[in-house]
Design a protein around this motif. Structure first.
Motif, PDB file in Angstrom:
ATOM      1  N   CYS A 206       0.754  -1.284   0.030  1.00 41.13           N
ATOM      2  CA  CYS A 206       0.117  -0.048   0.164  1.00 41.13           C
ATOM      3  C   CYS A 206       0.878   1.303  -0.123  1.00 41.13           C
ATOM      4  O   CYS A 206       0.364   2.384  -0.602  1.00 41.13           O
ATOM      5  CB  CYS A 206      -0.775   0.067   1.146  1.00 41.13           C
ATOM      6  SG  CYS A 206      -2.144  -1.389   1.429  1.00 41.13           S
ATOM      7  N   ASN A 207       2.123   1.160   0.300  1.00 41.87           N
ATOM      8  CA  ASN A 207       3.073   2.388   0.317  1.00 41.87           C
ATOM      9  C   ASN A 207       4.286   1.943   0.142  1.00 41.87           C
ATOM     10  O   ASN A 207       4.639   0.744   0.521  1.00 41.87           O
ATOM     11  CB  ASN A 207       2.743   2.942   1.616  1.00 41.87           C
ATOM     12  CG  ASN A 207       3.030   2.490   2.963  1.00 41.87           C
ATOM     13  OD1 ASN A 207       4.033   2.017   3.111  1.00 41.87           O
ATOM     14  ND2 ASN A 207       1.971   2.354   3.570  1.00 41.87           N
ATOM     15  N   GLU A 208       5.468   2.782  -0.319  1.00 40.92           N
ATOM     16  CA  GLU A 208       6.753   2.386  -0.173  1.00 40.92           C
ATOM     17  C   GLU A 208       7.312   1.831   0.993  1.00 40.92           C
ATOM     18  O   GLU A 208       8.149   0.977   0.939  1.00 40.92           O
ATOM     19  CB  GLU A 208       7.366   3.596  -1.029  1.00 40.92           C
ATOM     20  CG  GLU A 208       7.243   3.626  -2.374  1.00 40.92           C
ATOM     21  CD  GLU A 208       8.285   4.814  -2.757  1.00 40.92           C
ATOM     22  OE1 GLU A 208       9.301   4.159  -3.014  1.00 40.92           O
ATOM     23  OE2 GLU A 208       8.072   5.757  -3.178  1.00 40.92           O
ATOM     24  N   GLN A 209       7.033   2.413   2.227  1.00 35.49           N
ATOM     25  CA  GLN A 209       7.944   2.057   3.234  1.00 35.49           C
ATOM     26  C   GLN A 209       7.414   0.694   3.776  1.00 35.49           C
ATOM     27  O   GLN A 209       8.380  -0.376   4.122  1.00 35.49           O
ATOM     28  CB  GLN A 209       7.429   3.189   4.608  1.00 35.49           C
ATOM     29  CG  GLN A 209       8.163   2.943   5.852  1.00 35.49           C
ATOM     30  CD  GLN A 209       9.817   2.941   5.566  1.00 35.49           C
ATOM     31  OE1 GLN A 209      10.160   4.031   5.005  1.00 35.49           O
ATOM     32  NE2 GLN A 209      10.407   2.186   5.739  1.00 35.49           N
ATOM     33  N   GLU A 210       6.119   0.361   3.411  1.00 39.11           N
ATOM     34  CA  GLU A 210       5.635  -0.886   3.820  1.00 39.11           C
ATOM     35  C   GLU A 210       6.535  -2.129   2.844  1.00 39.11           C
ATOM     36  O   GLU A 210       7.136  -2.982   3.458  1.00 39.11           O
ATOM     37  CB  GLU A 210       4.139  -1.231   3.469  1.00 39.11           C
ATOM     38  CG  GLU A 210       3.685  -2.573   3.604  1.00 39.11           C
ATOM     39  CD  GLU A 210       2.494  -2.855   3.261  1.00 39.11           C
ATOM     40  OE1 GLU A 210       1.576  -3.672   3.502  1.00 39.11           O
ATOM     41  OE2 GLU A 210       1.529  -1.942   2.615  1.00 39.11           O
ATOM     42  N   ALA A 211       6.692  -1.643   1.718  1.00 38.01           N
ATOM     43  CA  ALA A 211       7.601  -2.566   0.815  1.00 38.01           C
ATOM     44  C   ALA A 211       9.045  -2.841   1.142  1.00 38.01           C
ATOM     45  O   ALA A 211       9.364  -3.722   1.429  1.00 38.01           O
ATOM     46  CB  ALA A 211       7.667  -1.650  -0.475  1.00 38.01           C
TER      47      ALA A 211
END
Length: 221
Positions: A206-211
């Motif tokens: 859902c967002n880059e930080q999660e990835a």
């Protein structure tokens, strides 16, 4: 229109009357509410591109339709023996003009194929002859009509899925390749062609930080 029992004991219908051509394997008979699908054969669809002997592309669905129109001039009386209906509620039938089997003639002309998924092999010899002689579709290269339809359905499915992904908040694609775990953002060069296979451990973020927290790194472009 008359009704009767076919050889198998199933309810059969004889449909007869002036006919008009809908496409390369579908006709309509005056006074019959539903269209009639020529049974055991499959002709190319409108918009289907084939290649002729010179390698030039042409709309083989239009040509197949024109060939059937020549076999059934406008308002010709056609007699069809129908046994069942397809998923579009069309009658499935073997049809004749006089003593000429229209279904078989389309295969013999090379502008339709025996529909092997459903046929009983009755037109296999016609198809073999057309192929050997290079008639109709066999003059060049083409996709079998059922395979062409399947590929179109798959393309529509993928386009709708990708559209839904872009509309969702979780549209970052986490892909696993020989380069490792890479995530792709909407708008990046390879985003549209990346397919997520959850069985391989790939996923959406859902967002880059999660990835990044999950161990993925951003695609370079």
């Amino acid at each position: 229109m008359t009704l009767g029992l076919g050889a198998s004991g199933a309810l059969a219908q004889t449909l007869s009357g002036p006919a008009r051509v809908i496409d390369g394997d579908t006709i309509a008979i005056e006074g019959v509410e539903n269209n009639i699908r020529l049974n055991f054969i499959d002709a190319p669809e409108f918009g289907q591109s084939c290649q002729n002997a010179r390698g030039s592309a042409y709309d083989c669905g239009i040509v197949a339709t024109d060939v059937l129109k020549k076999m059934i001039p406008e308002a010709s009386v056609v007699t069809c023996e129908a046994n069942g209906r397809d998923g579009y509620d069309r009658f499935l039938a073997v049809c004749k003009v006089g003593e000429t089997d229209i279904n078989g003639s389309m295969v013999a002309s090379g502008w339709a194929l025996e529909f092997v998924r459903y046929s009983d092999g009755r037109y296999g010899g016609y198809e073999a002859d057309a192929r050997a002689a290079g008639r109709g579709l066999w003059q060049g290269s083409f996709d079998k009509p059922w395979e062409w339809r399947d590929s179109r359905r798959q393309a529509r499915f993928e386009a709708e899925r990708d559209e839904a992904l872009l509309a969702s908040e979780c549209a970052i694609k986490g892909n696993i390749s020989r380069n490792g775990r890479i995530y792709h953002l909407p708008g990046q060069m390879d985003y549209d062609r990346v397919r997520i296979d959850e069985s391989r451990g790939e996923r959406l973020f859902c967002n880059e930080q999660e990835a990044k927290d999950a161990g993925w790194r951003r695609a370079l472009r």
